[in-house]
Design a protein around this motif. Structure first.
Motif, PDB file in Angstrom:
ATOM      1  N   ILE A  48      -2.116   6.201   2.259  1.00  0.00           N
ATOM      2  CA  ILE A  48      -1.833   5.111   3.189  1.00  0.00           C
ATOM      3  C   ILE A  48      -2.053   5.645   4.598  1.00  0.00           C
ATOM      4  N   PHE A  88      -5.488   2.709   1.575  1.00  0.00           N
ATOM      5  CA  PHE A  88      -5.121   1.514   2.339  1.00  0.00           C
ATOM      6  C   PHE A  88      -5.109   1.895   3.814  1.00  0.00           C
ATOM      7  N   CYS A 109      -3.912   0.919   7.333  1.00  0.00           N
ATOM      8  CA  CYS A 109      -2.828   0.062   7.841  1.00  0.00           C
ATOM      9  C   CYS A 109      -2.556   0.309   9.324  1.00  0.00           C
ATOM     10  N   TYR A 112      -7.145  -8.699  -1.726  1.00  0.00           N
ATOM     11  CA  TYR A 112      -8.325  -7.890  -1.413  1.00  0.00           C
ATOM     12  C   TYR A 112      -9.488  -8.352  -2.290  1.00  0.00           C
TER      13      TYR A 112
END
Length: 304
Positions: free
Chosen positions: A5, A74, A76, A149
Motif C-alpha cells: 500500500i 494499491f 493511495c 477497479y
C-alpha cells in the motif's frame, strides 16, 4: 495475498488495516512520525462502528527500504504525489504486480499507464471516510468501505487471474470489492460525488450540514454533479443511475459535521487536490466541448 500500500493516510491506512486483519500479507509505505508510530505500536484503527483495533501484523517501511514483490500495489497518495508513485514502481515493483491507483481524481490509472507502459495499471476508486487522527492512528468516521477497479476500454488484459482473485480477497476482508466491467463509468460515478462535494465544500467553507438542507450550497452541489454527468455523456458513458439522486443520498447520510479531504487540506494550509478535482474538470470540458460554468466559477475563485 501479498499487498503493498503506497500511501499511509486515511485511504491507505484504512485499506491496509482491513486487509491485514483478514490475514493478508500487507506492507504499508509511510513516512515520518506516522511511520515511526506504526513501527512502535502497530497501526491503530479508530472507528465508530467497530471500536478501536490495533493491527500489529503490518510491515511499515519507507519507499527506499521496500524490497518485496507484491501481488497487488494499491496507490493511495494524493494526486499531486502521483509522480512519487510512478518513481516507486520503476524502482521497486515487478511487472508481475497488478497496480491499482485509488485516488480521488478520475482517470489516474491511465495517467500512470502512459508513464509505465510495461506494467499493468488498472483504474480504480474507493469509497471511504477516514483520515489520520494522530501519528499511527487512522480514524474511519463512517463504515462505508468500497473498492472498485477494472481494465480500461482497449487496455491489454494482463494479470487477469490476480484481478479476479482480488475481488474475493477484498470481500473476505469486509471490503466491498468489485471487479468492474465498466470502470470508466464506475470511477466517473464516484468522481461525480467526491469532486462536487469537495469543490462546493471548499467554495462555501461549509460542513455537510449546509448541503443537507435546501439552499444555495445544496443547489451548487447538484449543479456540479450535473456538469460531471454531462461530461460523462460526452465521453460516451451511459450511467445506470440518477447521479444527482445518488449524490444527494450519499450527502444526506454523512455526519453533519463531516468535510471533504481537499477542504481540510486547504483549511490547514496544506497542498490540495484542487487541480485534479476542479481544474481537471474545466480542462475536460474544453476537450469534449461541454459547458461547465459552475466549475469555471470555482476554478477562477481558487486560482485568482
Amino acid at each position: 495475498m501479498k499487498f503493498c500500500i503506497f500511501g499511509a493516510g486515511g485511504t491507505g491506512g484504512t485499506l491496509a488495516a482491513y486487509l491485514a486483519m483478514a490475514g493478508n500479507d500487507v506492507t504499508l509505505i509511510a513516512r515520518g512520525a506516522h511511520l515511526q508510530a506504526i513501527r512502535e505500536n502497530g497501526l491503530i484503527l479508530h472507528t465508530n462502528h467497530r471500536g478501536t483495533e490495533t493491527i500489529e501484523n503490518i510491515t511499515a517501511c519507507t519507499e527506499a527500504e521496500y524490497n518485496d514483490c507484491p501481488d497487488v500495489l494499491f496507490v493511495c497518495v494524493k494526486y499531486y504525489n502521483i509522480e512519487d508513485a510512478i518513481a516507486f514502481v520503476k524502482a521497486k515493483i515487478s511487472k508481475d504486480t497488478l497496480i491499482i491507483p485509488i485516488l480521488n481524481v478520475f482517470g489516474t490509472g491511465g495517467i500512470m499507464q502512459e508513464k509505465l507502459p510495461e506494467y499493468t495499471c488498472l483504474d480504480g476508486c474507493i469509497y471511504v471516510m477516514s483520515e489520520i487522527e494522530a501519528p499511527g492512528i487512522i480514524y474511519q468516521s463512517n463504515k462505508i468501505l468500497r473498492v472498485i477497479y477494472g481494465y480500461r476500454p482497449g487496455q491489454p488484459v494482463r494479470l487477469e487471474k490476480t484481478a479476479q482473485t482480488l475481488e474475493q480477497v477484498l470481500q473476505k476482508a469486509e471490503i466491498r470489492g468489485h471487479f468492474s466491467e465498466n470502470i470508466v463509468r464506475d470511477a466517473l460515478q464516484k468522481f461525480a460525488f467526491v469532486s462536487p462535494a469537495a469543490a462546493a465544500g471548499m467554495y462555501f467553507d461549509a460542513t455537510c450540514e449546509a448541503f443537507q438542507q435546501t439552499g444555495e450550497p445544496r443547489d451548487m452541489f447538484v449543479g456540479l454533479i450535473k456538469e460531471v454527468v454531462a461530461l460523462g455523456k460526452a465521453m460516451g458513458v451511459e450511467f445506470q443511475q440518477d447521479l444527482v439522486e445518488v449524490g444527494l443520498n450519499m450527502m444526506d447520510n454523512l455526519k453533519p459535521d463531516s468535510t471533504m479531504s481537499m477542504q481540510r487540506d486547504i483549511q490547514q494550509g496544506r497542498q490540495s487536490e484542487f487541480d485534479g478535482l476542479v481544474t481537471r474538470v474545466v480542462k475536460l470540458g474544453q476537450e469534449y466541448g461541454v459547458a461547465v460554468p459552475l466549475y469555471e466559477v470555482i476554478n477562477e475563485w481558487g486560482n485568482p
